[in-house]
Design a protein around this motif. Structure first.
Motif, PDB file in Angstrom:
ATOM      1  N   SER A  65       2.797  -2.178  62.252  1.00 41.39           N
ATOM      2  CA  SER A  65       3.968  -1.331  62.062  1.00 41.39           C
ATOM      3  C   SER A  65       3.677   0.113  62.468  1.00 41.39           C
ATOM      4  O   SER A  65       4.539   0.789  63.068  1.00 41.39           O
ATOM      5  CB  SER A  65       4.410  -1.398  60.601  1.00 41.39           C
ATOM      6  N   MET A  66       2.476   0.609  62.159  1.00 37.77           N
ATOM      7  CA  MET A  66       2.102   1.953  62.589  1.00 37.77           C
ATOM      8  C   MET A  66       2.052   2.051  64.111  1.00 37.77           C
ATOM      9  O   MET A  66       2.503   3.044  64.698  1.00 37.77           O
ATOM     10  CB  MET A  66       0.745   2.329  61.989  1.00 37.77           C
ATOM     11  N   ALA A  67       1.514   1.022  64.750  1.00 38.50           N
ATOM     12  CA  ALA A  67       1.461   1.015  66.214  1.00 38.50           C
ATOM     13  C   ALA A  67       2.868   1.046  66.808  1.00 38.50           C
ATOM     14  O   ALA A  67       3.131   1.743  67.807  1.00 38.50           O
ATOM     15  CB  ALA A  67       0.701  -0.217  66.703  1.00 38.50           C
ATOM     16  N   ALA A  68       3.800   0.298  66.189  1.00 40.22           N
ATOM     17  CA  ALA A  68       5.181   0.315  66.664  1.00 40.22           C
ATOM     18  C   ALA A  68       5.808   1.696  66.500  1.00 40.22           C
ATOM     19  O   ALA A  68       6.507   2.183  67.398  1.00 40.22           O
ATOM     20  CB  ALA A  68       5.999  -0.738  65.915  1.00 40.22           C
ATOM     21  N   ALA A  69       5.543   2.354  65.360  1.00 38.87           N
ATOM     22  CA  ALA A  69       6.107   3.689  65.133  1.00 38.87           C
ATOM     23  C   ALA A  69       5.532   4.709  66.110  1.00 38.87           C
ATOM     24  O   ALA A  69       6.261   5.556  66.649  1.00 38.87           O
ATOM     25  CB  ALA A  69       5.843   4.117  63.695  1.00 38.87           C
ATOM     26  N   VAL A 101       0.785   4.854  56.103  1.00 41.39           N
ATOM     27  CA  VAL A 101      -0.598   5.240  55.777  1.00 41.39           C
ATOM     28  C   VAL A 101      -0.835   5.113  54.274  1.00 41.39           C
ATOM     29  O   VAL A 101      -1.882   4.625  53.836  1.00 41.39           O
ATOM     30  CB  VAL A 101      -0.887   6.676  56.269  1.00 41.39           C
ATOM     31  N   ALA A 102       0.144   5.540  53.471  1.00 39.38           N
ATOM     32  CA  ALA A 102       0.016   5.386  52.018  1.00 39.38           C
ATOM     33  C   ALA A 102      -0.109   3.921  51.633  1.00 39.38           C
ATOM     34  O   ALA A 102      -0.941   3.544  50.795  1.00 39.38           O
ATOM     35  CB  ALA A 102       1.218   6.024  51.311  1.00 39.38           C
ATOM     36  N   GLY A 103       0.693   3.063  52.250  1.00 39.77           N
ATOM     37  CA  GLY A 103       0.601   1.641  51.961  1.00 39.77           C
ATOM     38  C   GLY A 103      -0.711   1.039  52.408  1.00 39.77           C
ATOM     39  O   GLY A 103      -1.296   0.198  51.706  1.00 39.77           O
ATOM     40  N   GLY A 104      -1.197   1.454  53.576  1.00 44.14           N
ATOM     41  CA  GLY A 104      -2.475   0.946  54.053  1.00 44.14           C
ATOM     42  C   GLY A 104      -3.632   1.332  53.140  1.00 44.14           C
ATOM     43  O   GLY A 104      -4.515   0.511  52.850  1.00 44.14           O
ATOM     44  N   PHE A 263      -0.058   4.332  45.686  1.00 44.02           N
ATOM     45  CA  PHE A 263       0.926   4.105  46.750  1.00 44.02           C
ATOM     46  C   PHE A 263       2.304   4.614  46.356  1.00 44.02           C
ATOM     47  O   PHE A 263       2.958   5.344  47.116  1.00 44.02           O
ATOM     48  CB  PHE A 263       0.958   2.616  47.082  1.00 44.02           C
ATOM     49  N   MET A 264       2.771   4.253  45.162  1.00 41.83           N
ATOM     50  CA  MET A 264       4.136   4.614  44.779  1.00 41.83           C
ATOM     51  C   MET A 264       4.286   6.109  44.539  1.00 41.83           C
ATOM     52  O   MET A 264       5.380   6.664  44.713  1.00 41.83           O
ATOM     53  CB  MET A 264       4.576   3.824  43.549  1.00 41.83           C
ATOM     54  N   SER A 265       3.217   6.796  44.146  1.00 41.57           N
ATOM     55  CA  SER A 265       3.312   8.236  43.911  1.00 41.57           C
ATOM     56  C   SER A 265       3.642   8.990  45.191  1.00 41.57           C
ATOM     57  O   SER A 265       4.198  10.092  45.137  1.00 41.57           O
ATOM     58  CB  SER A 265       2.000   8.756  43.319  1.00 41.57           C
ATOM     59  N   VAL A 266       3.293   8.419  46.336  1.00 44.53           N
ATOM     60  CA  VAL A 266       3.586   9.044  47.626  1.00 44.53           C
ATOM     61  C   VAL A 266       4.813   8.424  48.273  1.00 44.53           C
ATOM     62  O   VAL A 266       5.728   9.127  48.714  1.00 44.53           O
ATOM     63  CB  VAL A 266       2.366   8.932  48.568  1.00 44.53           C
ATOM     64  N   GLY A 267       4.847   7.081  48.343  1.00 43.96           N
ATOM     65  CA  GLY A 267       5.911   6.410  49.079  1.00 43.96           C
ATOM     66  C   GLY A 267       7.297   6.680  48.534  1.00 43.96           C
ATOM     67  O   GLY A 267       8.249   6.922  49.294  1.00 43.96           O
ATOM     68  N   LEU A 361      -0.149  13.186  50.745  1.00 46.41           N
ATOM     69  CA  LEU A 361      -0.537  11.787  50.919  1.00 46.41           C
ATOM     70  C   LEU A 361      -2.024  11.577  50.712  1.00 46.41           C
ATOM     71  O   LEU A 361      -2.451  10.756  49.889  1.00 46.41           O
ATOM     72  CB  LEU A 361      -0.118  11.335  52.328  1.00 46.41           C
ATOM     73  N   PHE A 362      -2.858  12.320  51.406  1.00 38.24           N
ATOM     74  CA  PHE A 362      -4.301  12.068  51.393  1.00 38.24           C
ATOM     75  C   PHE A 362      -4.956  12.524  50.093  1.00 38.24           C
ATOM     76  O   PHE A 362      -5.754  11.796  49.505  1.00 38.24           O
ATOM     77  CB  PHE A 362      -4.956  12.754  52.595  1.00 38.24           C
ATOM     78  N   MET A 363      -4.600  13.721  49.636  1.00 43.99           N
ATOM     79  CA  MET A 363      -5.314  14.224  48.457  1.00 43.99           C
ATOM     80  C   MET A 363      -4.905  13.478  47.194  1.00 43.99           C
ATOM     81  O   MET A 363      -5.734  13.263  46.302  1.00 43.99           O
ATOM     82  CB  MET A 363      -5.097  15.735  48.298  1.00 43.99           C
ATOM     83  N   ASN A 364      -3.665  13.031  47.082  1.00 38.65           N
ATOM     84  CA  ASN A 364      -3.252  12.327  45.877  1.00 38.65           C
ATOM     85  C   ASN A 364      -3.778  10.893  45.865  1.00 38.65           C
ATOM     86  O   ASN A 364      -4.271  10.413  44.836  1.00 38.65           O
ATOM     87  CB  ASN A 364      -1.725  12.329  45.767  1.00 38.65           C
ATOM     88  N   ILE A 365      -3.691  10.195  46.995  1.00 33.58           N
ATOM     89  CA  ILE A 365      -4.214   8.830  47.042  1.00 33.58           C
ATOM     90  C   ILE A 365      -5.724   8.846  46.886  1.00 33.58           C
ATOM     91  O   ILE A 365      -6.311   7.936  46.278  1.00 33.58           O
ATOM     92  CB  ILE A 365      -3.794   8.140  48.353  1.00 33.58           C
TER      93      ILE A 365
END
Length: 570
Positions: A65-69, A101-104, A263-267, A361-365
């Motif tokens: 999905s990331m590649a498609a985006a 990225v958050a899901g991954g 994941f949910m805290s960001v998504g 995204l990065f610092m919270n996950i």
């Protein structure tokens, strides 16, 4: 009588390629789960291959999905598809990448966590993660109120189950139930708001609503539209965890599995804020006098109270929950700026929100990733008492957690500083210097509670080895009550389940009491196995690298990010 016929061309499907890939891979994942070998009774046990094959398939879906985006950034395609109901512009694709990225990273954190807690039914777990990402992509790209509600319900239903996925933990069950009940009320408010807006304007498309409001209301919203706006505000504010609709956040974040919380805290924030900006900052910007004071007040309350309530927390997971509330308030500043005027102010507010989310995204996950390695079977291991002296026991985890907490506090050169700098700059340029002052003061208060936990890990309670509690188990029954030795105080609290797999102490007569010799720290069955712990370390490493890159390198691309945000509704 008029008829409506619509044929979806290949370009239309190309515009939602990331969504299509996720849905297909979720179905493939469930089929793979059917054919994988299982041990014992199918409903109770999973085979060892499930802990590697299933997350690998889920991660493959996210990467596809990331590649498609990313491909859509470079190929010609319409910026709105399916009769202007979904966006495929640069701003939407940027938000899609943040969600993916958050899901991954959430998937990478899951195998060791699921193995340690002996959770089965992993096919459902990873399928629900992919389907929740699908709902978030739909809501983030929605150009119609109908798609907003469909996306909201799709990812909410998946998250209800994921929050209560640990069936042997009462706090997890309470987390899922609280999120279900309160989120259902918020969804009802949102749906009623959509219905009233449709009744007032006769349209559900953002573009049509924007056109009607600009030509028919003359800058003053009718009463029906104002009530609809109020109900919409409640629904969006709940998903952003804004005050006074934040009460669910600490309990749900604490009880849910740590990878799901990460994941949910960001998504959820990405999906809700993109819809928030599109509805209020663009479609309803011409009646900003009707809603701007309310959103301004919610933003200020969320920033101030989120930081104030975090000060007294003695639990790192609840601290991160209140921190998430405060960061939601900072992000609402971008919504206020996007609705403060037309033209450049709309765009700078939207671009500030997108950049802030990419940093958050990065610092919270990363912080939740460290918590997932510390969390025990009984949902303990991350209180202040448990973190005391962590530097002397697990220095890598202590150092990484301190790194992510400093980033969340906004110390340069990490991502938090660049994110807040650009957001506060947007507030100043957008004509709201008071929000800049409030944000800076609240950020200074936030530094205190982050540093308090860092000091606990590095400056308190040095111990050579954690205390070991050895309660009686079915395979170890003391001869007399006096044979059990009392665990020394001051160490980590261990539950009865934490001693599974530990070497049993030989029984001794009651008259002979010999102190157990000092021994190195014992890794209990709740600790992640080495072969699966690598997945979590990869996720934490990516988060740490992303925290540095977004704080040092990405700010040089801010003009390009702003130009991408300008196409949000084109």
């Amino acid at each position: 009588m008029t008829t409506f016929t619509y044929f979806a061309s290949a370009d239309q499907w190309l515009g939602i390629a990331p969504v299509v890939v996720l849905v297909v891979m979720a179905l493939v994942l469930m089929l793979v789960d059917l054919v994988l070998p299982h041990e014992g009774e199918r409903s109770k046990h999973s085979g060892p291959a499930n802990f590697t094959v299933l997350p690998a398939v889920a991660l493959l879906g996210v990467l596809g999905s990331m590649a498609a985006a990313i491909t859509l950034f470079f190929v010609g395609h319409p910026t709105s598809v399916f009769n202007n109901m979904l966006g495929a512009d640069s701003g939407t694709l940027f938000a899609d990448l943040i969600i993916l990225v958050a899901g991954g990273l959430g998937i990478l954190l899951s195998p060791a966590y699921l193995k340690r807690l002996r959770l089965v039914h992993q096919g459902e777990y990873y399928a629900l993660l992919l389907l929740s990402m699908t709902g978030m992509l739909l809501m983030a790209g929605a150009l119609s109120f109908l798609i907003v509600f469909v996306g909201l319900e799709m990812f909410s239903l998946a998250l209800y189950i994921l929050c209560g996925f640990i069936d042997q933990r009462q706090t997890s069950q309470e987390s899922g139930m609280k999120y279900f009940l309160l989120s259902s009320f918020a969804s009802a408010f949102l749906l009623y708001g959509i219905a009233l807006i449709y009744a007032a304007t006769g349209h559900t498309s953002f573009v049509d609503v924007q056109r009607y409001v600009m030509t028919q209301t003359h800058g003053q919203a009718p009463i029906l539209l104002m009530v609809g706006l109020g109900l919409l505000t409640v629904g969006f504010a709940f998903k952003v965890s804004a005050v006074p609709f934040q009460t669910w956040t600490p309990d749900v974040y604490q009880g849910a599995p740590a990878p799901v919380t990460a994941f949910m805290s960001v998504g959820t924030k990405v999906a809700a804020l993109l819809a928030f900006i599109r509805v209020f900052g663009f479609a309803l910007s011409s009646v900003q006098s009707s809603w701007l004071p309310v959103v301004w007040a919610i933003a200020v309350l969320t920033v101030v109270l989120g930081n104030v309530m975090a000060v007294g927390q003695g639990n790192i997971k609840r601290l991160l929950a209140y921190s998430s509330i405060a960061h939601g308030g900072y992000l609402l500043i971008g919504v206020v700026v996007s609705g403060a005027g037309a033209g450049q102010q709309n765009h700078i507010g939207a671009s500030a929100v997108l950049f802030y989310l990419s940093c958050y995204l990065f610092m919270n996950i990363g912080a939740f990733g460290v918590v997932s390695l510390l969390e025990r079977l009984d949902n303990t291991g991350y209180d202040a008492a448990d973190l005391r002296g962590l530097w002397y026991r697990r220095p890598w985890l202590a150092g990484l957690l301190a790194f992510f907490l400093l980033a969340l506090a906004g110390f340069p050169p990490m991502a938090g500083f660049a994110a807040k700098y650009y957001l506060f700059y947007a507030a100043l340029v957008g004509g709201h210097p008071e929000l800049l002052v409030i944000g800076v003061v609240a950020s200074v208060l936030g530094i205190y509670y982050y540093l308090r936990f860092i000091g606990t890990m590095f400056m308190e309670g040095r111990e050579e080895s954690p205390a070991l509690a050895i309660p009686a188990t079915p395979g170890h029954i003391p001869a007399t009550p006096r044979t059990a030795t009392k665990a020394p105080t001051g160490g980590l609290r261990r539950s009865a389940s934490s001693t599974r797999g530990a070497t049993a102490v030989a029984e001794r007569p009651a008259s002979i009491r010999v102190a157990a010799p000092p021994r190195p720290a014992v890794v209990s069955a709740e600790e992640p196995t080495h072969e699966l712990e690598g997945w979590s370390w990869v996720a934490i490493g990516i988060a740490a690298l992303g925290t540095l890159v977004t704080g040092v390198i990405l700010p040089f691309w801010l003009p390009q990010i702003q130009q991408a945000a300008q196409s949000l509704l084109k």
